[in-house]
Enzyme design. Structure first.
Site: not given
Length: 374
Positions: A140, A170
């Site tokens: 992540h 992200d």
């Protein structure tokens, strides 16, 4: 006033979940693209179940997926997969966020889609790219920042890297490069008639955020010392200082004229005006001076001054100051939420909640046409 929608007529098939891909397709939808999102039957996108809710789905999901249409399809079922492939055959852009190889096994990989849609712009967003030893690794945002070295350039007094304030990889290394390259690919297709496969690797794209560290290294300056560079804690001109009442002041007085005026306002002793060689000492003195007064005191002192120094605001204060725009009156439906990418005069069609989506169930992918005829 009619808002120009530069991507009107562009069809986007979104196979992504969570944040990078859905935010990318949201930006495309806000520019006029017709975005169809495919989710797994039952629970759909994991983000639907997040808390708190904004209407039928989670607030996060509603913000990221408004203005799209969404359908449930089990990509492991050949009949449903073939229906999605038929949609891909009509799409201008396809966005997917699976680990490398997964869409190929499902029958929706680039080569499989290109076989039915030669000029498709196929965008794959992954952590490590399509190839290499790390390609299949689960990770992540925090992992990407850690592995490429960026997380460790700022440390606290104990030498520990703090958690970043948002998901940098992200958005800055996933969403934005995806959107930029999709737009470039659409422009290229206009000129050549050819599509392409975009490989958006978030870890590699983070290097852009660390451009200065790499430039310094290539110029012979070595790698950054954690917490000791100009913008990472090594300079009193670029620091966050605590106030008397537990608030903080963000100082970014890098230029000499700003630094000198700030020193006057703080009554910084002249011996500390040239901080070179005594940076830590000056940081300490600055901390004492700012820590002697409240945030409100410094807010009044800095008002109208060119010193690149401000009180660290809360979200509530930022909204009150007009720096953030939130339409809380439409909370129950999610309709009208403005993420700030288009002016307030935007076409009302962009201010709608995310499709006709039940929660937690989804409408099945219809057998009839999904895209309007061109």
């Amino acid at each position: 006033m009619t808002t120009i929608r530069p991507l009107s007529g562009v069809r986007v098939l979104d196979l992504s979940t969570l944040l990078p891909g859905p935010l990318a397709t949201l930006l495309l939808a806000e520019s006029g693209a017709d975005v169809v999102k495919i989710e797994r039957p039952g629970q759909g996108d994991e983000m639907r179940a997040y808390q708190p809710t904004l209407g039928a789905a989670s607030a996060n999901y509603a913000v990221l997926n408004r203005g799209k249409r969404a359908y449930a399809a089990d990509l492991k079922q050949p009949e449903q997969r073939d229906r999605v492939l038929a949609l891909a055959a009509e799409a201008d852009v396809l966005v997917e966020q699976f680990r490398p190889g997964v869409v190929d096994r499902l029958g929706l990989g680039y080569e499989q889609v290109r076989a039915v849609n030669p000029d498709v712009i196929y965008c794959s967003i992954t952590g490590y790219g399509q190839y290499g030893p790390l390609a299949a690794r689960a990770a992540h945002d925090l992992n990407y920042l850690a592995e490429m070295g960026l997380l460790g350039v700022v440390v606290d007094s104990a030498g520990n890297p703090p958690l970043p304030p948002t998901v940098l990889a992200d958005i800055a290394a996933g969403t934005y490069p995806a959107v930029m390259n999709i737009l470039l690919a659409l422009r290229q297709r206009d000129a050549t008639g050819e599509g392409c496969h975009l490989d958006i690797a978030m870890t590699r794209n983070l290097q852009l955020l660390a451009y200065g560290y790499f430039a310094t290294h290539q110029g012979g300056g070595g790698w950054p010392a954690p917490g000791d560079e100009l913008l990472t804690g090594g300079s009193p001109r670029y620091q966050v200082y605590a106030t008397k009442d537990g608030r903080h002041v963000a100082v970014a007085a890098l230029e000499q004229k700003f630094w000198e005026r700030l020193a006057q306002l703080l009554d910084l002793p002249e011996q500390y005006l040239d901080e070179r060689g005594q940076e830590r000492a000056v940081v300490g003195v600055m901390g004492d001076l700012i820590g002697a007064h409240t945030a409100d005191h410094w807010r009044k002192v800095f008002d109208g001054e060119d010193v690149c120094s401000v009180v660290v605001a809360t979200f509530e204060e930022a909204v009150a100051a007009g720096l953030l725009d939130i339409h809380s009156d439409d909370r129950l439906t999610g309709e009208g939420f403005d993420v700030g990418t288009l002016p307030s005069t935007v076409d009302p069609g962009l201010r709608r909640p995310p499709g006709r989506l039940g929660y937690p169930s989804l409408d099945p992918l219809p057998t009839g046409p999904v895209w309007p005829s061109r």
